[in-house]
Design a protein around this motif. Structure first.
Motif, PDB file in Angstrom:
ATOM      1  N   SER A   4      15.963  61.704  28.240  1.00 17.55           N
ATOM      2  CA  SER A   4      15.541  61.260  29.557  1.00 17.55           C
ATOM      3  C   SER A   4      15.168  59.787  29.446  1.00 17.55           C
ATOM      4  CB  SER A   4      14.375  62.096  30.075  1.00 17.55           C
ATOM      5  OG  SER A   4      13.291  62.013  29.211  1.00 17.55           O
ATOM      6  N   HIS A   5      15.076  59.134  30.574  1.00 11.97           N
ATOM      7  CA  HIS A   5      14.670  57.738  30.563  1.00 11.97           C
ATOM      8  C   HIS A   5      13.862  57.421  31.811  1.00 11.97           C
ATOM      9  CE1 HIS A   5      18.229  57.371  33.129  1.00 11.97           C
ATOM     10  NE2 HIS A   5      17.734  56.237  33.543  1.00 11.97           N
ATOM     11  N   ILE A   6      13.159  56.288  31.753  1.00  3.57           N
ATOM     12  CA  ILE A   6      12.306  55.858  32.855  1.00  3.57           C
ATOM     13  C   ILE A   6      12.885  54.571  33.423  1.00  3.57           C
ATOM     14  CG2 ILE A   6       9.995  55.056  33.477  1.00  3.57           C
ATOM     15  CD1 ILE A   6       8.970  56.962  31.273  1.00  3.57           C
ATOM     16  N   CYS A   7      12.924  54.517  34.749  1.00  2.00           N
ATOM     17  CA  CYS A   7      13.483  53.353  35.430  1.00  2.00           C
ATOM     18  C   CYS A   7      12.776  53.174  36.772  1.00  2.00           C
ATOM     19  CB  CYS A   7      14.986  53.526  35.628  1.00  2.00           C
ATOM     20  SG  CYS A   7      15.440  55.009  36.536  1.00  2.00           S
ATOM     21  N   PRO A   8      12.954  52.020  37.402  1.00  2.00           N
ATOM     22  CA  PRO A   8      12.375  51.842  38.735  1.00  2.00           C
ATOM     23  C   PRO A   8      12.997  52.820  39.731  1.00  2.00           C
ATOM     24  CG  PRO A   8      13.025  49.732  37.784  1.00  2.00           C
ATOM     25  CD  PRO A   8      13.596  50.805  36.897  1.00  2.00           C
ATOM     26  N   ALA A   9      12.202  53.266  40.683  1.00  2.00           N
ATOM     27  CA  ALA A   9      12.711  54.158  41.737  1.00  2.00           C
ATOM     28  C   ALA A   9      13.632  53.384  42.667  1.00  2.00           C
ATOM     29  CB  ALA A   9      11.561  54.759  42.524  1.00  2.00           C
ATOM     30  N   LEU A  10      14.558  54.103  43.252  1.00  2.00           N
ATOM     31  CA  LEU A  10      15.466  53.561  44.255  1.00  2.00           C
ATOM     32  C   LEU A  10      15.250  54.306  45.564  1.00  2.00           C
ATOM     33  CD1 LEU A  10      18.718  53.530  42.095  1.00  2.00           C
ATOM     34  CD2 LEU A  10      17.175  51.597  42.545  1.00  2.00           C
ATOM     35  N   ARG A  11      15.568  53.673  46.664  1.00  2.00           N
ATOM     36  CA  ARG A  11      15.444  54.350  47.959  1.00  2.00           C
ATOM     37  C   ARG A  11      16.259  55.645  47.966  1.00  2.00           C
ATOM     38  NH1 ARG A  11      12.539  53.983  52.133  1.00  2.00           N
ATOM     39  NH2 ARG A  11      11.891  51.890  51.592  1.00  2.00           N
ATOM     40  N   THR A  12      17.379  55.676  47.242  1.00  2.45           N
ATOM     41  CA  THR A  12      18.225  56.867  47.185  1.00  2.45           C
ATOM     42  C   THR A  12      17.559  58.023  46.425  1.00  2.45           C
ATOM     43  OG1 THR A  12      19.367  55.941  45.263  1.00  2.45           O
ATOM     44  CG2 THR A  12      20.391  55.596  47.430  1.00  2.45           C
ATOM     45  N   ASP A  13      16.427  57.771  45.767  1.00  2.00           N
ATOM     46  CA  ASP A  13      15.680  58.832  45.081  1.00  2.00           C
ATOM     47  C   ASP A  13      14.763  59.599  46.033  1.00  2.00           C
ATOM     48  OD1 ASP A  13      16.674  58.187  42.503  1.00  2.00           O
ATOM     49  OD2 ASP A  13      15.126  56.644  42.233  1.00  2.00           O
ATOM     50  N   GLU A  14      14.687  59.188  47.288  1.00  2.00           N
ATOM     51  CA  GLU A  14      13.690  59.735  48.203  1.00  2.00           C
ATOM     52  C   GLU A  14      13.735  61.256  48.328  1.00  2.00           C
ATOM     53  OE1 GLU A  14      11.503  58.618  52.288  1.00  2.00           O
ATOM     54  OE2 GLU A  14      13.678  58.372  52.331  1.00  2.00           O
ATOM     55  N   ALA A  15      14.912  61.834  48.523  1.00  2.00           N
ATOM     56  CA  ALA A  15      15.004  63.293  48.689  1.00  2.00           C
ATOM     57  C   ALA A  15      14.532  64.007  47.428  1.00  2.00           C
ATOM     58  CB  ALA A  15      16.432  63.709  49.037  1.00  2.00           C
ATOM     59  N   ASP A  16      14.958  63.514  46.264  1.00  2.00           N
ATOM     60  CA  ASP A  16      14.540  64.137  44.996  1.00  2.00           C
ATOM     61  C   ASP A  16      13.036  64.003  44.780  1.00  2.00           C
ATOM     62  OD1 ASP A  16      17.164  64.837  44.429  1.00  2.00           O
ATOM     63  OD2 ASP A  16      17.511  63.093  43.135  1.00  2.00           O
ATOM     64  N   LEU A  17      12.478  62.842  45.123  1.00  2.00           N
ATOM     65  CA  LEU A  17      11.039  62.641  44.972  1.00  2.00           C
ATOM     66  C   LEU A  17      10.251  63.529  45.931  1.00  2.00           C
ATOM     67  CD1 LEU A  17      11.109  58.795  44.492  1.00  2.00           C
ATOM     68  CD2 LEU A  17      10.199  60.455  42.840  1.00  2.00           C
ATOM     69  N   GLY A  18      10.730  63.670  47.150  1.00  2.00           N
ATOM     70  CA  GLY A  18      10.070  64.561  48.098  1.00  2.00           C
ATOM     71  C   GLY A  18      10.072  66.000  47.623  1.00  2.00           C
ATOM     72  N   GLU A  19      11.215  66.430  47.081  1.00  2.00           N
ATOM     73  CA  GLU A  19      11.310  67.792  46.549  1.00  2.00           C
ATOM     74  C   GLU A  19      10.374  67.973  45.356  1.00  2.00           C
ATOM     75  OE1 GLU A  19      14.635  70.775  44.615  1.00  2.00           O
ATOM     76  OE2 GLU A  19      15.313  69.093  45.849  1.00  2.00           O
ATOM     77  N   LEU A  20      10.333  66.980  44.468  1.00  2.00           N
ATOM     78  CA  LEU A  20       9.434  67.044  43.311  1.00  2.00           C
ATOM     79  C   LEU A  20       7.988  67.117  43.771  1.00  2.00           C
ATOM     80  CD1 LEU A  20       8.970  66.864  40.220  1.00  2.00           C
ATOM     81  CD2 LEU A  20       8.979  64.371  40.498  1.00  2.00           C
ATOM     82  N   GLU A  21       7.635  66.313  44.754  1.00  2.00           N
ATOM     83  CA  GLU A  21       6.267  66.313  45.290  1.00  2.00           C
ATOM     84  C   GLU A  21       5.897  67.697  45.834  1.00  2.00           C
ATOM     85  OE1 GLU A  21       2.768  63.941  46.538  1.00  2.00           O
ATOM     86  OE2 GLU A  21       4.272  63.776  44.983  1.00  2.00           O
ATOM     87  N   ARG A  22       6.794  68.307  46.573  1.00  2.00           N
ATOM     88  CA  ARG A  22       6.527  69.646  47.128  1.00  2.00           C
ATOM     89  C   ARG A  22       6.461  70.698  46.022  1.00  2.00           C
ATOM     90  NH1 ARG A  22       9.944  67.238  50.758  1.00  2.00           N
ATOM     91  NH2 ARG A  22      11.815  68.277  49.997  1.00  2.00           N
ATOM     92  N   ASP A  23       7.371  70.617  45.053  1.00  2.00           N
ATOM     93  CA  ASP A  23       7.422  71.607  43.971  1.00  2.00           C
ATOM     94  C   ASP A  23       6.206  71.537  43.053  1.00  2.00           C
ATOM     95  OD1 ASP A  23       9.863  72.469  44.943  1.00  2.00           O
ATOM     96  OD2 ASP A  23      11.044  71.524  43.344  1.00  2.00           O
ATOM     97  N   THR A  24       5.627  70.355  42.899  1.00  2.00           N
ATOM     98  CA  THR A  24       4.500  70.196  41.979  1.00  2.00           C
ATOM     99  C   THR A  24       3.149  70.254  42.685  1.00  2.00           C
ATOM    100  OG1 THR A  24       4.640  67.777  42.090  1.00  2.00           O
ATOM    101  CG2 THR A  24       5.850  68.871  40.300  1.00  2.00           C
TER     102      THR A  24
END
Length: 165
Positions: A4-24
């Motif tokens: 895995s790696h760490i990088c700056p977030a992109l606007r296109t990550d929004e759906a995945d981040l929202g799902e992660l936020e809800r799941d966690t």
């Protein structure tokens, strides 16, 4: 942290981040009620992509994030960055991703000229507090019983650490 790696977030990550936020979501760390549809956008004027670092699996799937912001708009406070969110997908826990996100946030904060980092954590969130303490954070203040969550009063714990050591 393998594969895995760490990088700056992109606007296109929004759906995945929202799902992660809800799941966690958990009463262990959340002061807001569990999100319900229709879901708000993950990004807004106070939560911008440029404020986040994301951890991605080898296939590009977002498995974690950390939000790093200036705690106030004041010039006299520019040397401080504050963590205002850290989440790791359940399936990715135990791989050191939370620790790697913290360390990447330290590096990014230093790159931005910060000398100090702070955060707030709920008093009963023992796993998060242990992680933060192991990465050099110390308790700098406690607001006893600041939140009433899940039928109990919970302390709001302020922690901080230097970025110069």
């Amino acid at each position: 942290m393998s594969e895995s790696h760490i990088c700056p977030a992109l606007r296109t990550d929004e759906a995945d981040l929202g799902e992660l936020e809800r799941d966690t979501w958990s009463p262990l760390h959340a002061v807001q009620p569990r999100p319900k549809p229709p879901y708000d956008s993950f990004f807004d004027s106070n939560h911008r992509p440029e404020d986040l670092l994301v951890a991605e699996d080898a296939d590009g799937t977002v498995i974690g994030y950390i939000r790093l912001i200036a705690p106030t708009p004041l010039a006299c406070n520019r040397h401080v960055r504050q963590i205002q969110g850290l989440a790791v997908a359940e399936r990715a826990r135990g791989r050191g991703i939370g620790r790697a996100l913290l360390r990447a946030a330290f590096a990014e904060a230093r790159r931005q000229g910060a000398l100090r980092m702070t955060l707030r954590v709920l008093g009963h969130n023992k796993p998060a507090r242990a992680l933060y303490e192991s990465e050099g954070f110390a308790v700098e203040g406690v607001l006893p019983g600041e939140f009433y969550l899940d039928g109990q009063y919970v302390d709001d714990v302020m922690m901080g650490r230097s970025l110069t050591a």
